[in-house]
Scaffold this motif. Structure first.
Motif, PDB file in Angstrom:
ATOM      1  N   GLU A 318       0.847  -1.198   0.000  1.00  0.00           N
ATOM      2  CA  GLU A 318       0.000   0.000   0.000  1.00  0.00           C
ATOM      3  C   GLU A 318       0.881   1.248   0.000  1.00  0.00           C
ATOM      4  OE1 GLU A 318      -3.208  -0.061  -0.199  1.00  0.00           O
ATOM      5  OE2 GLU A 318      -3.678  -2.144   0.293  1.00  0.00           O
ATOM      6  N   ASN A 319       0.317   2.336  -0.497  1.00  0.00           N
ATOM      7  CA  ASN A 319       1.046   3.596  -0.497  1.00  0.00           C
ATOM      8  C   ASN A 319       1.178   4.139   0.916  1.00  0.00           C
ATOM      9  OD1 ASN A 319       1.201   3.511  -3.255  1.00  0.00           O
ATOM     10  ND2 ASN A 319      -0.623   4.759  -3.561  1.00  0.00           N
ATOM     11  N   ILE A 320       2.149   5.028   1.089  1.00  0.00           N
ATOM     12  CA  ILE A 320       2.297   5.731   2.357  1.00  0.00           C
ATOM     13  C   ILE A 320       1.493   7.024   2.265  1.00  0.00           C
ATOM     14  CG2 ILE A 320       3.925   6.867   3.904  1.00  0.00           C
ATOM     15  CD1 ILE A 320       6.053   4.902   2.760  1.00  0.00           C
ATOM     16  N   LEU A 321       0.556   7.192   3.202  1.00  0.00           N
ATOM     17  CA  LEU A 321      -0.323   8.355   3.163  1.00  0.00           C
ATOM     18  C   LEU A 321       0.293   9.497   3.963  1.00  0.00           C
ATOM     19  CD1 LEU A 321      -3.666   6.441   3.836  1.00  0.00           C
ATOM     20  CD2 LEU A 321      -2.532   6.880   1.649  1.00  0.00           C
ATOM     21  N   GLY A 322      -0.188  10.691   3.695  1.00  0.00           N
ATOM     22  CA  GLY A 322       0.335  11.849   4.418  1.00  0.00           C
ATOM     23  C   GLY A 322      -0.780  12.600   5.115  1.00  0.00           C
ATOM     24  N   THR A 323      -0.428  13.277   6.209  1.00  0.00           N
ATOM     25  CA  THR A 323      -1.385  14.165   6.854  1.00  0.00           C
ATOM     26  C   THR A 323      -0.609  15.302   7.520  1.00  0.00           C
ATOM     27  OG1 THR A 323      -3.316  14.293   8.296  1.00  0.00           O
ATOM     28  CG2 THR A 323      -1.452  13.036   9.114  1.00  0.00           C
ATOM     29  N   ALA A 324      -1.319  16.336   7.918  1.00  0.00           N
ATOM     30  CA  ALA A 324      -0.671  17.471   8.579  1.00  0.00           C
ATOM     31  C   ALA A 324      -1.708  18.248   9.377  1.00  0.00           C
ATOM     32  CB  ALA A 324      -0.013  18.396   7.554  1.00  0.00           C
ATOM     33  N   PHE A 325      -1.249  18.882  10.449  1.00  0.00           N
ATOM     34  CA  PHE A 325      -2.092  19.806  11.206  1.00  0.00           C
ATOM     35  C   PHE A 325      -1.361  21.145  11.263  1.00  0.00           C
ATOM     36  CE2 PHE A 325      -3.827  15.833  12.549  1.00  0.00           C
ATOM     37  CZ  PHE A 325      -5.150  16.093  12.835  1.00  0.00           C
ATOM     38  N   ALA A 326      -2.050  22.207  10.867  1.00  0.00           N
ATOM     39  CA  ALA A 326      -1.433  23.536  10.949  1.00  0.00           C
ATOM     40  C   ALA A 326      -2.016  24.246  12.161  1.00  0.00           C
ATOM     41  CB  ALA A 326      -1.704  24.321   9.677  1.00  0.00           C
ATOM     42  N   VAL A 327      -1.151  24.622  13.107  1.00  0.00           N
ATOM     43  CA  VAL A 327      -1.609  25.286  14.322  1.00  0.00           C
ATOM     44  C   VAL A 327      -0.967  26.672  14.371  1.00  0.00           C
ATOM     45  CG1 VAL A 327      -1.716  25.163  16.841  1.00  0.00           C
ATOM     46  CG2 VAL A 327      -1.707  23.051  15.492  1.00  0.00           C
ATOM     47  N   SER A 328      -1.804  27.725  14.430  1.00  0.00           N
ATOM     48  CA  SER A 328      -1.210  29.061  14.502  1.00  0.00           C
ATOM     49  C   SER A 328      -1.051  29.462  15.960  1.00  0.00           C
ATOM     50  CB  SER A 328      -2.048  30.080  13.727  1.00  0.00           C
ATOM     51  OG  SER A 328      -3.289  30.300  14.350  1.00  0.00           O
ATOM     52  N   VAL A 329       0.154  29.867  16.295  1.00  0.00           N
ATOM     53  CA  VAL A 329       0.479  30.284  17.659  1.00  0.00           C
ATOM     54  C   VAL A 329       0.965  31.726  17.585  1.00  0.00           C
ATOM     55  CG1 VAL A 329       1.774  29.732  19.744  1.00  0.00           C
ATOM     56  CG2 VAL A 329       1.215  27.915  18.121  1.00  0.00           C
ATOM     57  N   GLU A 330       0.268  32.603  18.315  1.00  0.00           N
ATOM     58  CA  GLU A 330       0.573  34.030  18.191  1.00  0.00           C
ATOM     59  C   GLU A 330       0.626  34.674  19.563  1.00  0.00           C
ATOM     60  OE1 GLU A 330      -1.589  35.922  14.822  1.00  0.00           O
ATOM     61  OE2 GLU A 330      -2.769  34.080  14.833  1.00  0.00           O
ATOM     62  N   ASN A 331       1.368  35.785  19.627  1.00  0.00           N
ATOM     63  CA  ASN A 331       1.472  36.501  20.901  1.00  0.00           C
ATOM     64  C   ASN A 331       0.278  37.415  21.158  1.00  0.00           C
ATOM     65  OD1 ASN A 331       3.760  35.266  21.720  1.00  0.00           O
ATOM     66  ND2 ASN A 331       5.148  36.930  21.146  1.00  0.00           N
ATOM     67  N   GLU A 332      -0.504  37.715  20.107  1.00  0.00           N
ATOM     68  CA  GLU A 332      -1.648  38.598  20.291  1.00  0.00           C
ATOM     69  C   GLU A 332      -2.954  37.838  20.131  1.00  0.00           C
ATOM     70  OE1 GLU A 332      -1.463  42.019  17.696  1.00  0.00           O
ATOM     71  OE2 GLU A 332       0.667  42.198  18.212  1.00  0.00           O
ATOM     72  N   VAL A 333      -3.984  38.344  20.824  1.00  0.00           N
ATOM     73  CA  VAL A 333      -5.323  37.775  20.700  1.00  0.00           C
ATOM     74  C   VAL A 333      -5.912  38.230  19.364  1.00  0.00           C
ATOM     75  CG1 VAL A 333      -7.624  37.714  21.726  1.00  0.00           C
ATOM     76  CG2 VAL A 333      -5.608  37.866  23.189  1.00  0.00           C
ATOM     77  N   ILE A 334      -6.519  37.321  18.648  1.00  0.00           N
ATOM     78  CA  ILE A 334      -7.105  37.663  17.344  1.00  0.00           C
ATOM     79  C   ILE A 334      -8.631  37.690  17.483  1.00  0.00           C
ATOM     80  CG2 ILE A 334      -7.297  37.002  14.917  1.00  0.00           C
ATOM     81  CD1 ILE A 334      -4.420  37.663  15.817  1.00  0.00           C
ATOM     82  N   LYS A 335      -9.238  38.794  17.005  1.00  0.00           N
ATOM     83  CA  LYS A 335     -10.707  38.849  16.957  1.00  0.00           C
ATOM     84  C   LYS A 335     -11.133  38.407  15.566  1.00  0.00           C
ATOM     85  CE  LYS A 335     -11.542  40.020  21.068  1.00  0.00           C
ATOM     86  NZ  LYS A 335     -11.874  38.819  21.861  1.00  0.00           N
ATOM     87  N   TRP A 336     -11.605  37.186  15.471  1.00  0.00           N
ATOM     88  CA  TRP A 336     -11.943  36.629  14.170  1.00  0.00           C
ATOM     89  C   TRP A 336     -13.324  37.088  13.728  1.00  0.00           C
ATOM     90  CZ3 TRP A 336      -8.384  33.995  11.438  1.00  0.00           C
ATOM     91  CH2 TRP A 336      -7.291  33.471  12.130  1.00  0.00           C
ATOM     92  N   THR A 337     -13.495  37.298  12.435  1.00  0.00           N
ATOM     93  CA  THR A 337     -14.832  37.490  11.888  1.00  0.00           C
ATOM     94  C   THR A 337     -15.178  36.205  11.148  1.00  0.00           C
ATOM     95  OG1 THR A 337     -13.795  38.510   9.978  1.00  0.00           O
ATOM     96  CG2 THR A 337     -14.738  39.985  11.632  1.00  0.00           C
ATOM     97  N   ILE A 338     -16.343  35.697  11.470  1.00  0.00           N
ATOM     98  CA  ILE A 338     -16.723  34.403  10.886  1.00  0.00           C
ATOM     99  C   ILE A 338     -17.579  34.621   9.628  1.00  0.00           C
ATOM    100  CG2 ILE A 338     -17.818  32.186  11.347  1.00  0.00           C
ATOM    101  CD1 ILE A 338     -15.356  32.857  13.107  1.00  0.00           C
TER     102      ILE A 338
END
Lengths: 338, 144, 117
Positions: A318-338
């Motif tokens: 079988e093939n070797i599958l790939g995965t990844a998790f991107a986690v953003s780490v920041e010094n400031e609080v972000i006010k997100w707009t959804i």
């Protein structure tokens, strides 16, 4: 509160703090360029235990204990995993800590998965504190996935070297740096079946995850001071840059790879670089967390990458599958707009 | 992007093994092991062994020596340097038997050491004997 | 002179293995199997003994030499005991090598612990 944004991203408007980190590594990692930054370097990779597996569990236990001590708190839950069959490195490691465990498997992306799950748990109020951790051990991985250590084999130049070590982060409410968002990767399959070229198997997953993250958050690649992939190594890094370039995303300036940071290939003969769950976990804990704390970087995207396979799947072609998790780490609080 | 395009990207990005350097080392170490073998054979013949016994003596000494070096953790270092130079001689066979025996003793004497001792030697013996049987059948029915 | 021939031929057989390792990504286990099988076939058709006549240990010590040993054993047993020799000859000829390898491995496992590279 957290909210779903775009296709595969979760954003935190009341961000979760990384209160403290702890790292421990084996002898070779201790001799590497980051050697002085780790909290603990083993004098002997057997760590006084009877087997490599037990040594890895001892690393897990001692590193989590160190984390609890450094942060002054004990978590409600632990989210952790490793490379051993059925995550035994972790389960035997935490058994004496008397804290509930969510054992997780994301191969070398485990630390990203643990941070994501831990952050959601803390954010929702389900836990006051949660520990996210990952570990790997060169010799327990070698004997499980490859051959006995004493077998006289050569490693091809595309091969990576499994990091012996453990990294852990304590999540809770408090000061920065904060986990402000994460993007959970999808499983990718690009027909790679060479177990000695994991970087090539994971690069498409990293590229897809970074691309999705930037699209979902509406950010440009230049937003981040550092984009650090987990363990693509030299081959995987080159492929990642090429893949993103095709989508018009250039991260050449701010990209680094934990697997290339942890060893000095010239003097340590580690071929394409370091790999394993502990690679991104220990390098983030020792290097990037410190840089965020002293504000030499302010925003980073940590992208632990995983090659998903087992000895059975590889032997069955079988093939070797790939995965990844991107986690953003920041010094400031972000006010997100959804 | 399809798998073929990616495959060619991967091939381009992946450095090749240094073939010439590897081959020179394999030649030197493999040759040296065989030369030591010749010394052992000549030594045995000098002591009055017939040719057949001398060859067996040579194999046994080389196998025992490689096994000891494996136990001491030195054979893997030779192997890293020499590649096929220390895999292809009979010493490599010995290394492939001793290394799992040492490594998997922890899992017990029967299913650990006892079973794993054959992870590489097992296939070698199986396909070697299988081939010898085919050779024998051909020889028996057609060759004599 | 026999030392030089042993060195050269033995070295060259290893170089073939090295080219296979580097170019085909075959694992060392597969190379061992391949070389024993190849030696057995070459022995079966009578070629390998001639190489041993020329190179001595240079041809006997590499694994094709072990394969050749199995082929030679089968032929000899067929000559002395007929059809049953097809089954008995191979393992009988390889017995010393296999026994030496597994017994020494057992004792090494008794004495030594796994080592770091």
């Amino acid at each position: 509160m957290s909210a779903h944004k775009g296709n595969e991203t979760v954003v935190f408007s009341t961000p979760v703090s990384i209160l403290e980190t702890a790292s421990a590594v084996g002898t070779k990692e201790g001799e590497g360029p980051l050697g002085k930054l780790f909290d603990r370097v083993l004098e002997d990779n057997m760590a006084g235990e009877k087997s490599w597996e037990a040594a890895e569990s001892a690393l897990v236990r001692d590193n989590l204990s160190a984390l609890f001590k450094k942060s002054g708190v004990s978590p409600d839950f632990i989210f952790a995993g490793d490379l051993q069959n059925q995550c035994c490195g972790t389960t035997y490691g935490v058994k004496d800590l008397n804290i509930p465990l969510f054992g997780i498997f994301g191969a070398c992306s485990t630390f990203g998965e643990a941070l994501a799950l831990g952050a959601m748990t803390v954010d929702s109020g389900a836990a006051r504190y949660a520990a996210a951790a990952a570990s790997s051990h060169f010799y327990s991985a070698e004997r499980q996935f490859r051959f006995p250590a004493e077998l006289g084999n050569q490693r091809p130049p595309t091969a990576t070297y499994t990091v012996t070590g453990a990294g852990a982060a304590m999540l809770g409410k408090g000061d920065g740096p904060y986990i402000t968002s994460f993007t959970a990767g999808k499983i990718t399959d690009y027909g790679i079946n060479d177990a000695n070229n994991m970087g090539a198997a994971m690069a498409p997953a990293a590229a897809a995850c970074i691309k999705a993250h930037l699209e979902d958050t509406g950010r440009s690649a230049g937003y981040y001071d550092v984009i650090a992939t987990g363990d693509l190594g030299r081959v995987g890094t080159e492929l990642l840059l090429q893949l993103l370039e095709k989508d018009g995303i250039n991260i050449e300036k701010n990209h680094t790879d934990c697997g290339m940071e942890i060893f000095d290939n010239k003097s340590q003969d580690t071929h394409a670089g370091g790999s394993g769950c502990a690679c991104s976990a220990a390098v983030f804990s020792a290097l990037f967390y410190r840089k965020l704390k002293n504000s030499s970087i302010k925003r980073m995207l940590l992208v632990p990458t995983g090659a998903l396979m087992s000895t059975v799947s590889v032997q069955q072609g079988e093939n070797i599958l790939g995965t990844a998790f991107a986690v953003s780490v920041e010094n400031e609080v972000i006010k997100w707009t959804i | 992007m399809n798998e073929e395009t990616y495959d060619s990207m991967v091939k381009k990005a992946s450095p090749d093994s240094p073939l010439l350097k590897d081959c020179i080392r394999a030649f030197a170490v493999g040759g040296l092991i065989c030369m030591i073998g010749q010394m052992l054979t000549n030594f045995a013949v000098g002591y009055g062994f017939d040719e057949r016994s001398a060859a067996t003596f040579t194999s046994v000494v080389l196998i025992a020596a490689a096994s000891l070096l494996t136990g001491l953790g030195l054979y893997s270092k030779i192997g890293k340097f020499a590649g096929a130079g220390s895999i292809v001689p009979i010493t490599g066979f010995s290394n492939s038997v001793t290394s799992p025996a040492v490594e998997f003793k922890k899992e017990g004497y029967v299913l650990g050491l006892g079973a794993k001792i054959f992870i590489i030697a097992g296939p070698v013996i199986l396909y070697g004997v299988l081939t010898s049987i085919i050779v024998g059948m051909v020889y028996y029915f057609a060759g004599r | 002179m026999d030392y030089i021939r042993a060195f050269a031929v033995g070295g060259l057989i290893c170089v073939i293995g090295q080219i296979l390792l580097d170019k085909t990504k075959l694992t060392s286990a597969r190379i061992l199997v391949l070389f024993v099988v190849a030696g057995c076939i070459l022995g079966g058709i009578g070629v390998y003994d001639r190489l041993i006549d020329f190179a001595g240990a240079g041809a006997a010590v590499p694994l094709p030499g072990f394969g050749n040993l199995l082929a030679r054993g089968v032929k000899e047993d067929i000559d002395t005991m007929g059809a049953m020799g097809i089954l008995t000859g191979g393992l009988k000829a390889g017995a010393a090598g296999i026994a030496a390898a597994i017994v020494s491995a057992f004792f090494m496992a008794m004495v030594f612990r796994p080592k770091e590279k």
